[in-house]
Design a protein around this motif. Structure first.
Motif, mmCIF file in Angstrom:
data_model
loop_
_atom_site.group_PDB
_atom_site.id
_atom_site.type_symbol
_atom_site.label_atom_id
_atom_site.label_comp_id
_atom_site.label_asym_id
_atom_site.label_seq_id
_atom_site.Cartn_x
_atom_site.Cartn_y
_atom_site.Cartn_z
ATOM 1 N N THR A 28 0.878 -1.164 0.000
ATOM 2 C CA THR A 28 0.000 0.000 0.000
ATOM 3 C C THR A 28 0.912 1.209 0.000
ATOM 4 O OG1 THR A 28 -1.636 -1.212 1.292
ATOM 5 C CG2 THR A 28 -1.906 1.171 1.173
ATOM 6 N N THR A 41 -0.751 6.545 -2.439
ATOM 7 C CA THR A 41 -2.088 6.087 -2.828
ATOM 8 C C THR A 41 -2.634 5.113 -1.785
ATOM 9 O OG1 THR A 41 -1.111 4.337 -4.174
ATOM 10 C CG2 THR A 41 -1.760 6.360 -5.329
ATOM 11 N N SER A 71 -5.450 4.539 -0.747
ATOM 12 C CA SER A 71 -6.785 4.005 -1.010
ATOM 13 C C SER A 71 -6.749 2.726 -1.838
ATOM 14 C CB SER A 71 -7.635 5.056 -1.729
ATOM 15 O OG SER A 71 -7.066 5.356 -2.982
ATOM 16 N N CYS A 72 -5.544 2.232 -2.148
ATOM 17 C CA CYS A 72 -5.403 1.046 -2.989
ATOM 18 C C CYS A 72 -4.302 0.138 -2.417
ATOM 19 C CB CYS A 72 -5.056 1.471 -4.408
ATOM 20 S SG CYS A 72 -4.888 0.117 -5.555
ATOM 21 N N MET A 89 -5.944 -6.683 -6.298
ATOM 22 C CA MET A 89 -5.989 -5.293 -5.865
ATOM 23 C C MET A 89 -7.295 -5.040 -5.122
ATOM 24 S SD MET A 89 -5.974 -1.863 -8.227
ATOM 25 C CE MET A 89 -7.442 -2.359 -9.105
ATOM 26 N N GLN A 115 -9.434 -1.685 -3.735
ATOM 27 C CA GLN A 115 -9.580 -0.242 -3.634
ATOM 28 C C GLN A 115 -10.489 0.006 -2.446
ATOM 29 O OE1 GLN A 115 -10.872 0.729 -7.652
ATOM 30 N NE2 GLN A 115 -8.803 1.452 -8.091
ATOM 31 N N TRP A 116 -10.029 0.787 -1.478
ATOM 32 C CA TRP A 116 -10.693 0.921 -0.195
ATOM 33 C C TRP A 116 -11.857 1.886 -0.197
ATOM 34 C CZ3 TRP A 116 -9.712 -3.039 2.608
ATOM 35 C CH2 TRP A 116 -8.484 -3.668 2.519
ATOM 36 N N ARG A 169 -13.178 -7.144 -11.363
ATOM 37 C CA ARG A 169 -13.403 -6.149 -10.314
ATOM 38 C C ARG A 169 -14.867 -6.185 -9.892
ATOM 39 N NH1 ARG A 169 -11.397 -0.208 -11.275
ATOM 40 N NH2 ARG A 169 -9.490 -1.422 -11.375
#
Length: 128
Positions: free
Chosen positions: A76, A80, A82-83, A96, A98-99, A112
């Protein structure tokens, strides 16, 4: 959702005959269970992975497999946050998260999608 994609069922936590059989050990960030003993449902040919070498948190660490070999790196970036990306031994991105509005992608396994669609709650809405 494939049954084998749920880490709780893979770890042996289930709700059989109305009895809760999941562990009571503290979890990692409230998301994944921690084991104090090996569940009876783990097969003899199962492979155990461990989070190790935390660089502040589990969001920056390695995942160690058999023979103490690094199987994945979880990264992390501070630029970035958030990913979070999972990389294999050849530094290829394999998954991956993404938060923000949490989504998950596992290359070659699942496109995704929202995390809540991939990892569903149990019927009683208490556990996954």
């Amino acid at each position: 959702m494939a049954f084998n994609m749920n880490p709780y069922t893979q770890g042996g936590w289930s709700n059989q005959s109305g009895q809760q059989t999941w562990g009571t050990a503290p979890s990692i960030f409230g998301a994944l269970p921690s084991l104090t003993t090996t569940p009876r449902s783990i097969q003899p040919d199962s492979v155990t992975f461990q989070f190790a070498q935390f660089n502040t948190t589990v969001l920056n660490c390695v995942v160690v497999g058999p023979q103490s070999r690094v199987a994945y790196r979880i990264v992390t970036e501070a630029t970035t946050p958030s990913c979070t990306i999972w990389k294999d031994n050849e530094s290829r991105n394999v998954a991956m998260v993404q938060w923000q509005n949490p989504t998950l992608e596992i290359r070659g396994v699942t496109p995704r999608q929202r995390v809540r669609d991939w990892l569903r709650l149990a019927p009683d809405q208490r556990f996954v």
